[in-house]
Design a protein around this motif. Structure first.
Motif, PDB file in Angstrom:
ATOM      1  N   THR A  15      31.476  44.475  31.952  1.00  0.00           N
ATOM      2  CA  THR A  15      32.698  44.253  32.724  1.00  0.00           C
ATOM      3  C   THR A  15      33.682  45.387  32.480  1.00  0.00           C
ATOM      4  O   THR A  15      33.881  45.792  31.333  1.00  0.00           O
ATOM      5  CB  THR A  15      33.379  42.931  32.300  1.00  0.00           C
ATOM      6  N   VAL A  16      34.283  45.863  33.557  1.00  0.00           N
ATOM      7  CA  VAL A  16      35.385  46.824  33.444  1.00  0.00           C
ATOM      8  C   VAL A  16      36.651  46.106  33.896  1.00  0.00           C
ATOM      9  O   VAL A  16      36.727  45.618  35.029  1.00  0.00           O
ATOM     10  CB  VAL A  16      35.154  48.071  34.325  1.00  0.00           C
ATOM     11  N   ILE A  17      37.624  46.015  33.006  1.00  0.00           N
ATOM     12  CA  ILE A  17      38.923  45.452  33.369  1.00  0.00           C
ATOM     13  C   ILE A  17      39.817  46.659  33.612  1.00  0.00           C
ATOM     14  O   ILE A  17      40.158  47.396  32.683  1.00  0.00           O
ATOM     15  CB  ILE A  17      39.459  44.554  32.242  1.00  0.00           C
ATOM     16  N   VAL A  28      44.804  42.400  25.877  1.00  0.00           N
ATOM     17  CA  VAL A  28      43.591  41.965  26.588  1.00  0.00           C
ATOM     18  C   VAL A  28      42.436  41.806  25.592  1.00  0.00           C
ATOM     19  O   VAL A  28      41.704  40.816  25.621  1.00  0.00           O
ATOM     20  CB  VAL A  28      43.236  42.945  27.730  1.00  0.00           C
ATOM     21  N   LEU A  29      42.324  42.745  24.664  1.00  0.00           N
ATOM     22  CA  LEU A  29      41.252  42.639  23.660  1.00  0.00           C
ATOM     23  C   LEU A  29      41.419  41.383  22.813  1.00  0.00           C
ATOM     24  O   LEU A  29      40.454  40.712  22.472  1.00  0.00           O
ATOM     25  CB  LEU A  29      41.246  43.881  22.757  1.00  0.00           C
ATOM     26  N   ASP A  57      46.110  50.925  31.654  1.00  0.00           N
ATOM     27  CA  ASP A  57      45.148  50.784  30.572  1.00  0.00           C
ATOM     28  C   ASP A  57      43.849  50.248  31.185  1.00  0.00           C
ATOM     29  O   ASP A  57      43.869  49.683  32.283  1.00  0.00           O
ATOM     30  CB  ASP A  57      45.660  49.784  29.518  1.00  0.00           C
ATOM     31  N   MET A  58      42.757  50.435  30.495  1.00  0.00           N
ATOM     32  CA  MET A  58      41.498  49.834  30.942  1.00  0.00           C
ATOM     33  C   MET A  58      40.629  49.482  29.745  1.00  0.00           C
ATOM     34  O   MET A  58      40.769  50.069  28.668  1.00  0.00           O
ATOM     35  CB  MET A  58      40.752  50.755  31.904  1.00  0.00           C
ATOM     36  N   VAL A  59      39.804  48.473  29.954  1.00  0.00           N
ATOM     37  CA  VAL A  59      38.907  48.022  28.893  1.00  0.00           C
ATOM     38  C   VAL A  59      37.518  47.873  29.504  1.00  0.00           C
ATOM     39  O   VAL A  59      37.380  47.256  30.559  1.00  0.00           O
ATOM     40  CB  VAL A  59      39.386  46.661  28.315  1.00  0.00           C
ATOM     41  N   ILE A  74      44.110  36.960  31.495  1.00  0.00           N
ATOM     42  CA  ILE A  74      44.423  38.373  31.733  1.00  0.00           C
ATOM     43  C   ILE A  74      45.492  38.490  32.825  1.00  0.00           C
ATOM     44  O   ILE A  74      46.371  39.341  32.749  1.00  0.00           O
ATOM     45  CB  ILE A  74      43.140  39.161  32.077  1.00  0.00           C
ATOM     46  N   ALA A  75      45.462  37.580  33.804  1.00  0.00           N
ATOM     47  CA  ALA A  75      46.464  37.599  34.878  1.00  0.00           C
ATOM     48  C   ALA A  75      47.878  37.442  34.328  1.00  0.00           C
ATOM     49  O   ALA A  75      48.843  37.936  34.923  1.00  0.00           O
ATOM     50  CB  ALA A  75      46.170  36.490  35.888  1.00  0.00           C
TER      51      ALA A  75
END
Ligand code: CTP
Ligand code: ZN
Length: 154
Positions: A15-17, A28-29, A57-59, A74-75
């Motif tokens: 998954t890419v957030i 998020v982490l 940012d992205m995870v 996450i929302a």
């Protein structure tokens, strides 16, 4: 994107957030329980230039697809985040997070005296008073939680 600007590599499965509000990757982490020892590769980008948001940012989490409760949490931190499911290097599903009107059990009330923080078996419940900036009202005590208070309540 040219080779000179590639910052984080593509993943094979997972998954890419993406489009996380800058500064919230670590929150998020935390929501995803990626705090210490985990299996699989996790890539985090902080303050990555973005056309849409300026910075984001992205995870990227390899070998894991998120549950809907995780996407809903996450929302609360990143109203513009997109959840991309990757299989064999291809984006097979892209979903924008959506804030429900009522938020149950995702976070704790910031009022320590609230009944939802006692040992009573009541599930925390909040109403979305405003989406941007995010403002939540507790069903039990009426306490208003402002945007900046919310990340601490997970
Ligand atoms: N991605 C990845 N590994 C892959 C495929 C995609 O890490 N095998 C990442 C991309 O780097 C991007 C996100 O997943 O951050 C979404 O990919 P894609 O839809 O191809 O990118 P965009 O078109 O830029 O997405 P958007 O329109 O949502 O910005
Ligand atoms: Zn309360």
């Amino acid at each position: 994107m040219g080779e000179t600007t590639l910052r984080v590599s593509k993943i094979k499965d997972g998954t890419v957030i993406d489009h996380i509000t800058a500064g919230h990757a670590l929150d998020v982490l935390k929501i995803l329980g990626v705090t210490g020892c985990v299996h699989g590769v996790v890539t985090v980008g902080i303050n990555v230039p973005s056309k849409m948001l300026g910075f984001k940012d992205m995870v990227k989490i390899e070998g894991r697809e998120l549950k809907s409760e995780e996407v809903d949490k996450i929302a609360l931190l990143a109203p513009h985040a997109s959840i991309n499911i990757i299989r064999n290097y291809k984006v097979v599903d892209k979903q924008l997070v959506q804030l429900p009107n009522v938020i149950r059990e995702a976070i704790k009330c910031a009022n320590p005296a609230c009944i939802s923080n006692s040992k009573e078996p009541v599930k925390s419940t909040f109403y979305v008073e405003s989406k941007e900036p995010l403002r939540l009202r507790c069903h039990y005590c009426g306490y208003i939680m402002e945007n900046q208070d919310i990340p601490k309540q997970f």
